[in-house]
Design an enzyme around this catalytic site. Structure first.
Site, PDB file in Angstrom:
ATOM      1  N   HIS A 134       7.248   8.542  10.370  1.00  0.00           N
ATOM      2  CA  HIS A 134       6.229   8.857   9.368  1.00  0.00           C
ATOM      3  C   HIS A 134       6.087  10.374   9.212  1.00  0.00           C
ATOM      4  O   HIS A 134       5.995  10.889   8.095  1.00  0.00           O
ATOM      5  CB  HIS A 134       4.883   8.234   9.741  1.00  0.00           C
ATOM      6  CG  HIS A 134       4.726   6.812   9.326  1.00  0.00           C
ATOM      7  ND1 HIS A 134       5.157   5.772  10.107  1.00  0.00           N
ATOM      8  CD2 HIS A 134       4.182   6.262   8.216  1.00  0.00           C
ATOM      9  CE1 HIS A 134       4.876   4.630   9.497  1.00  0.00           C
ATOM     10  NE2 HIS A 134       4.290   4.898   8.339  1.00  0.00           N
TER      11      HIS A 134
ATOM     12  N   GLU B  67       4.654   0.583   1.591  1.00  0.00           N
ATOM     13  CA  GLU B  67       4.943  -0.412   2.617  1.00  0.00           C
ATOM     14  C   GLU B  67       4.463  -1.786   2.190  1.00  0.00           C
ATOM     15  O   GLU B  67       3.544  -1.929   1.393  1.00  0.00           O
ATOM     16  CB  GLU B  67       4.286  -0.010   3.948  1.00  0.00           C
ATOM     17  CG  GLU B  67       4.908   1.241   4.545  1.00  0.00           C
ATOM     18  CD  GLU B  67       4.189   1.742   5.780  1.00  0.00           C
ATOM     19  OE1 GLU B  67       4.876   2.233   6.683  1.00  0.00           O
ATOM     20  OE2 GLU B  67       2.935   1.679   5.834  1.00  0.00           O
TER      21      GLU B  67
ATOM     22  N   HIS C 277      -1.844  10.373   6.317  1.00  0.00           N
ATOM     23  CA  HIS C 277      -1.716   9.289   7.301  1.00  0.00           C
ATOM     24  C   HIS C 277      -1.294   9.824   8.671  1.00  0.00           C
ATOM     25  O   HIS C 277      -1.789   9.366   9.701  1.00  0.00           O
ATOM     26  CB  HIS C 277      -0.715   8.255   6.784  1.00  0.00           C
ATOM     27  CG  HIS C 277      -0.561   7.034   7.621  1.00  0.00           C
ATOM     28  ND1 HIS C 277      -1.570   6.492   8.378  1.00  0.00           N
ATOM     29  CD2 HIS C 277       0.507   6.219   7.816  1.00  0.00           C
ATOM     30  CE1 HIS C 277      -1.138   5.405   9.006  1.00  0.00           C
ATOM     31  NE2 HIS C 277       0.118   5.228   8.686  1.00  0.00           N
TER      32      HIS C 277
ATOM     33  N   HIS D 114       0.819  -1.213   0.000  1.00  0.00           N
ATOM     34  CA  HIS D 114       0.000   0.000   0.000  1.00  0.00           C
ATOM     35  C   HIS D 114       0.853   1.264   0.000  1.00  0.00           C
ATOM     36  O   HIS D 114       2.045   1.227   0.309  1.00  0.00           O
ATOM     37  CB  HIS D 114      -0.957   0.014   1.191  1.00  0.00           C
ATOM     38  CG  HIS D 114      -0.257   0.103   2.511  1.00  0.00           C
ATOM     39  ND1 HIS D 114       0.229  -1.009   3.159  1.00  0.00           N
ATOM     40  CD2 HIS D 114       0.064   1.161   3.289  1.00  0.00           C
ATOM     41  CE1 HIS D 114       0.807  -0.642   4.296  1.00  0.00           C
ATOM     42  NE2 HIS D 114       0.723   0.680   4.384  1.00  0.00           N
TER      43      HIS D 114
END
Length: 186
Positions: free
Chosen positions: A139, A151, A56, A50
């Site tokens: 992140h 990932e 995110h 993904h």
């Protein structure tokens, strides 16, 4: 020259980061021969191979439908990690980087070095780009610096070197992640 699929197969019981991201399928209709089958599936946006978009970890970050296709497709460098990843070994100006081998996740200083080296797309074979202790901060460093993250890629049999990457995420509006189909050509 053939394409090498680096997408993890999606199936029930596959490895996932958390249980609520797993894949489940329901067979809705099974018709006799000559007709059709119909299924419904559910899965988290981070299930399987993904793309993580800035949203995110960044409240006002871009979502997956804004993913730059020119960044997700093009020349990519695959590095095999043996024992310890050394981000200073990444050539300056490497735009697309895929880490294969014994990669166990980035620390905050390693993420900062990759950003300074010019990485804008980072792909890993693990369920997360970060080591367990630095999940959020890694992140945030990458995504706030304009680095998109791939990932859970199937990189186990990919040799180090230069490749052409083809990667297309589902165009899911407003989401922080989306499944991808990714492939490499030597």
């Amino acid at each position: 020259m053939e394409w090498m699929d680096i997408t993890r197969p999606v199936r029930e019981g596959m490895a996932v980061y958390s249980e609520d991201e797993g894949f489940r399928v329901e067979r809705l209709l099974r018709k006799p021969p000559g007709a059709y089958n119909l299924s419904r599936f559910t899965m988290g946006a981070h299930c399987g191979s993904h793309l993580d978009a800035p949203r995110h970890f960044l409240e006002h970050g871009a979502t997956v439908e804004a993913a730059p296709l020119d960044l997700l497709n093009g020349r990519a460098t695959v590095l095999r990690v043996c024992e310890k990843f050394r981000p200073e070994s990444v050539p300056e100006g490497t735009k697309r980087l895929l880490l294969a081998g014994e990669f166990s996740g980035l620390s905050e200083p390693e993420a900062e070095i990759l950003v300074r080296r010019g990485v804008r797309l980072l792909g890993v074979s693990t369920l997360s780009v970060a080591d367990g202790a630095a999940e959020g901060p890694v992140h945030e460093i990458l995504l706030s610096s304009g680095v998109w993250i791939l990932e859970n890629l199937a990189l186990e049999r990919v040799e180090a070197g230069e490749y052409r990457l083809m990667c297309l995420p589902l165009r899911l509006e407003g989401l922080e992640a989306a499944p991808v189909r990714a492939a490499l050509m030597r």
